[in-house]
Design an enzyme around this catalytic site. Structure first.
Site, PDB file in Angstrom:
ATOM      1  CG  HIS A 400      -2.303   0.537   0.903  1.00 36.09           C
ATOM      2  ND1 HIS A 400      -2.519   1.553   0.005  1.00 36.09           N
ATOM      3  CD2 HIS A 400      -3.533   0.193   1.369  1.00 36.09           C
ATOM      4  CE1 HIS A 400      -3.800   1.837  -0.055  1.00 36.09           C
ATOM      5  NE2 HIS A 400      -4.441   1.018   0.751  1.00 36.09           N
ATOM      6  CG  ASP A 404      -3.150   4.797  -3.578  1.00 39.98           C
ATOM      7  OD1 ASP A 404      -2.578   4.517  -2.513  1.00 39.98           O
ATOM      8  OD2 ASP A 404      -2.969   5.854  -4.203  1.00 39.98           O
TER       9      ASP A 404
END
Length: 429
Positions: A400, A404
């Protein structure tokens, strides 16, 4: 007769040390040039190391399970045909020889000793050591090195970070922050001990299992994993494979599995979402030009990840041949160092063991890994009707810090669209 000293080889651009998995030749054994001499494991690859010369193994300097820096002497081979003026034995460097002979436990404990007070930086630091030290505010010059000649290794920095986290500033109450730093900084943090009762069997940890454990812990501690899953209707794909698999095997000489179809879909998804074909580099992101797909393969010696190079340049037939060649050589222990390096993204066919949902661990520094689960026939809603369809779950773990949710979702949708577009008459050439 002269003696050739074999050293720990460089198994990757950023690799600074390696662990002896097992010796394939013993003292007194004859070995041919390029014949496999030993197995070496690093945080990047597992590989068989070929002998640089033909001769007889005269000494083994490093025991299995021991981790030593690149360049450390690990064995000696007697070579015939050398001039009489040459020495029978080539002594190992004074700083490196004792280090190679020490057990791994001693090397791990060494960083806890007081650092030299001179503050002098001893030698050059590898990129991995320099980056790790910068991330945690550690001065390598103040860390006692356990590598050859006092070289500071990655493990030394990790131990220093752990020690720093365990000693809060005077006058301040201990908080959760030091514990979090220690947990995320070092895979060497001891877990709760097992309870051993009468009748239990204790199996020593094999070297390959140690490396796998280290990689998995490091990935989970340093990479913020996120996870997504989509359902895919692969009824058309199953019908196509069923129709052509026998003919394919006869014509091409290899079996037609679902893996090359999935790999091709992953390639198209990486083209559409190139952020997934990248690597985390501390203070930067490296966007990879080549698409090299690592393929997790289970062997009797543990999990390894051979790499299909330039997967985007191969059709279904080419991918079928490449993947099965790698799996065959992996299980026979005949992979080369090149086969195990250079991956930019990883695919795991977890459905082969019957799973329908998994949460895979990222093969850092890559930023994603995708799984193909078992194909299951079940009732689904198609339009306004219920039909029996062949369904499969595709799972994605992603870093992450780099990717995204929107990008990860698009990646999975491209895979879904690609697989669902395959029908009974789709060409594989």
């Amino acid at each position: 007769m002269a003696t050739e000293v074999v050293t720990m080889p460089q198994l990757g651009e950023s690799v600074t040390e390696g662990t002896i998995g097992q010796w394939l030749k013993n003292v007194g054994d004859e070995v041919e040039k390029y014949e496999s001499l030993l197995e070496v494991m690093t945080d990047k690859v597992n590989a068989e190391v070929p002998s640089p010369v033909s001769g007889k193994v005269s000494k083994i300097l490093v025991d299995p399970g021991t981790t030593v820096p690149i360049g450390t002497p690990i064995c000696e081979i007697e070579v015939e045909g050398a001039g009489s003026g040459e020495s029978q034995e080539t002594p190992a460097p004074e700083a490196a020889a004792p280090q190679a002979a020490e057990p791994a436990a001693a090397q791990t404990a060494e960083p806890s000793r007081p650092a030299p007070s001179t503050g002098e930086i001893r030698g050059r630091y590898s990129p991995a050591v320099r980056r790790l030290a910068e991330e945690h505010g550690i001065n390598p010059a103040e860390v006692a090195g356990t590598g050859a000649g006092g070289r500071v290794t990655r493990n030394d920095i990790l131990k220093a970070v752990e020690n720093q986290a365990q000693a809060p500033a005077a006058g301040q109450a201990a908080t959760a922050q030091p514990a979090r730093e220690a947990a995320t900084a070092s895979f060497a943090v001891e877990s709760a001990p097992a309870v051993i009762e009468d009748g239990d069997t204790v199996e020593p940890l094999a070297p390959v299992r140690k490396v796998i454990a280290e990689r998995m812990v490091r990935s989970k501690q340093t990479v913020p994993h996120a996870w997504l899953m989509v359902e895919v209707d692969v009824t058309g794909l199953t019908e196509l494979r069923s129709r052509i698999k026998d003919e394919f095997k006869e014509r091409e000489g290899v079996s037609l599995t679902y893996v090359p179809f999935m790999m091709r879909a992953v390639v198209e998804a990486l083209r559409a979402v190139p952020e997934l074909n990248s690597q985390w580099n501390g203070d930067s992101i490296v966007h990879k030009k080549r698409i090299n797909i690592g393929m997790a393969a289970a062997t009797d010696r543990g999990l390894i990840v051979p790499v299909v190079k330039d997967a985007d340049q191969k059709n279904i037939v080419g991918l079928a041949k490449a993947t099965q060649d790698l799996v065959k050589r992996a299980r026979a222990g005949r992979l080369t160092m090149d086969d195990l390096s250079g991956g930019t993204f990883t695919l795991d066919n977890t459905g082969a063991v019957g799973t329908v949902l998994t949460y895979p661990v990222i093969n850092a520094p890559e930023v994603g890994i995708v799984t193909m689960e078992s194909i299951v026939r079940r009732p689904v809603v198609v339009g306004d009707m219920i039909a029996i369809r062949s369904m499969v779950n595709i799972c994605l773990s992603f870093d992450h810090r780099v990717v995204d949710g929107a990008e990860a979702g698009k990646f999975l949708q491209v895979i879904k669209k690609n697989l669902e577009s395959i029908g009974p008459n789709t060409s594989i050439y």
